[in-house]
Design an enzyme around this catalytic site. Structure first.
Site, PDB file in Angstrom:
ATOM      1  N   CYS A  51      -5.207   8.961   2.449  1.00  0.00           N
ATOM      2  CA  CYS A  51      -6.391   9.819   2.581  1.00  0.00           C
ATOM      3  C   CYS A  51      -6.025  11.289   2.471  1.00  0.00           C
ATOM      4  O   CYS A  51      -6.888  12.126   2.235  1.00  0.00           O
ATOM      5  CB  CYS A  51      -7.063   9.652   3.936  1.00  0.00           C
ATOM      6  SG  CYS A  51      -7.140   8.006   4.558  1.00  0.00           S
TER       7      CYS A  51
ATOM      8  N   CYS B  34     -11.267  12.788   8.068  1.00  0.00           N
ATOM      9  CA  CYS B  34     -12.662  12.358   8.086  1.00  0.00           C
ATOM     10  C   CYS B  34     -13.141  12.219   9.538  1.00  0.00           C
ATOM     11  O   CYS B  34     -12.370  12.352  10.477  1.00  0.00           O
ATOM     12  CB  CYS B  34     -12.801  11.033   7.355  1.00  0.00           C
ATOM     13  SG  CYS B  34     -11.974   9.682   8.184  1.00  0.00           S
TER      14      CYS B  34
ATOM     15  N   CYS C 226      -7.834   4.883   9.752  1.00  0.00           N
ATOM     16  CA  CYS C 226      -8.009   6.226  10.306  1.00  0.00           C
ATOM     17  C   CYS C 226      -7.498   6.286  11.746  1.00  0.00           C
ATOM     18  O   CYS C 226      -6.999   7.321  12.196  1.00  0.00           O
ATOM     19  CB  CYS C 226      -9.471   6.643  10.270  1.00  0.00           C
ATOM     20  SG  CYS C 226     -10.158   6.610   8.616  1.00  0.00           S
TER      21      CYS C 226
END
Lengths: 223, 182
Positions: free
Chosen positions: B72, B99, B142
């Site tokens: 990412c 994010c 994440c």
């Protein structure tokens, strides 16, 4: 030839071949990895205008493939239009471009956009020497600082220095990748290429952060 | 180019002034009608991240973890302040650029590790973070950033202590145990 009709998203068909003006030999390593963004965009628009679902004329480049597709009974114009879109968005982004090249060319067809794949390579790189471990840490520090600088920028003009600095990083990274690919073809050692591709991902993220910057808006990455 | 210290100081100022209201509106805009929506806990941690900031990385009792999510391009810095007597994490600060899910996971993990011993902190798994925040499977990785950051911070703290601590006493035993477990 193209995987647009396969249910899987993980097609390993070359997007480079769709852009013969920019990649006359079908893509790297025969062609340079680096293309002029404007020239790529021009070819994309030409392809799109020739293959738009609303237009019935076809390009000579894609006619052969199109007849193949229509024999499968699909709306070929619609699907080609979307394949071209996907190809263009992959190739215009330096990171997804190199990731696509790696997936096409690597003996194991590895997909570095998968977190665990990249992490394993980073872990091996960091273990290889204390210098490598330090180098990766330093890179993360640079990334963090660039994002922080972006976060505290108060006006658009403050972004200029950040943008110049970061564009230079992207350019350098792409040139390094291109030289690795060109000089060592066929590629024996993929690790340096993948490590550089990972660095490039961080620079591209900063680039997007600069592009999406608005006064007072928090730095937010979407992916 | 900015000097590092100048950058840090002004970052703190900017952080204080940053209106979190705008974060809320950005998040709302991210949720198209009829698709998967984020769990209230994610939104809460994203809108009001806990323990954002930094600690003095040169302090012998501070461990700094700096990790990235290569796929990412997210980065996270997590710092722990450890009580050298008890080995308990007394303060935590983080900074994440990523994010919404990455920020929420980071924020949640700082709450989780505060008051824990280093060994307890090392046992935190990203799956537990993801479960608590009800992260969808595509966002599982994440929360991995947060788990990696804890491990990296503890490792940094222990490597600092290893150099400076004598070979006798309880801390030495703890360090030896830590070295054995790594």
């Amino acid at each position: 030839m193209f995987a647009s009709h396969e249910p899987s998203e993980k097609s390993v068909s070359s997007f480079f071949q769709l852009f013969p003006k920019n990649f006359p030999s079908g893509g790297p390593p025969q062609d340079s990895l680096i293309v002029n963004p404007k020239s790529l965009r021009r070819e994309y628009r030409t392809l799109q205008s020739e293959n738009h679902p609303d237009i019935s004329f076809g390009s000579t480049v894609l006619n052969a493939v199109k007849s193949e597709a229509s024999s499968e009974g699909e709306d070929s114009e619609t699907s080609f239009s979307s394949v071209i879109n996907r190809a263009y968005s992959t190739l215009r982004n330096p990171y997804s471009k190199i990731a696509h090249f790696i997936q096409l060319t690597h003996p194991q067809k590895i997909d570095i956009t998968q977190d665990d794949v990249s992490k394993e390579i980073i872990a091996n790189f960091q273990k290889s020497s204390p210098d490598s471990a330090m180098e990766y840490k330093d890179m993360l520090m640079t990334v963090l600082e660039a994002h922080e600088a972006l976060e505290l920028a108060a006006s658009e003009s403050e972004l200029d220095d950040l943008a110049i600095e970061n564009d230079a990083r992207i350019k350098e990274s792409e040139e390094f990748l291109d030289s690795l690919i060109q000089q060592h073809s066929p590629i024996q050692n993929w690790d340096p290429i993948i490590m550089e591709a990972i660095r490039l991902k961080y620079w591209v993220n900063i680039h997007n952060g600069i592009k999406d910057w608005e006064p007072g808006k928090p730095v937010h990455l979407t992916h | 180019m900015f000097s590092r210290s100048l950058l840090r100081t002004s970052a703190l100022v900017a952080r204080r002034q940053a209106p979190f209201v705008t974060r809320a509106s950005v998040f709302a805009a991210m949720q198209p009608v009829g698709t998967r929506s984020y769990h209230a806990k994610v939104i809460d941690h994203y809108e009001n991240p806990r323990n954002v900031g930094s600690l003095n990385k040169n302090d012998a009792n501070v461990g700094t973890g700096l990790v990235g999510a290569p796929a990412c391009g997210d980065v996270m810095r997590l710092q722990i302040q450890v009580d050298p007597e008890t080995g308990v994490i007394s303060d935590v600060k983080f900074k994440t650029f990523g994010c919404g899910s990455a920020i929420a996971s980071s924020s949640y993990v700082t709450e989780l590790v505060k008051g824990k011993t280093l060994d307890e902190a090392l046992k935190i798994k990203n799956t537990a973070i993801a479960k608590e925040l009800s992260l969808p499977p595509v966002k599982l990785h994440c929360s991995m950033l947060a788990e990696d950051a804890i491990k990296s911070a503890v490792k940094d703290y222990r490597s600092k202590r290893q150099v400076k601590q004598p070979t006798l006493g309880p801390e030495a035993t703890a360090t030896a145990a830590a070295a054995a477990s790594v």
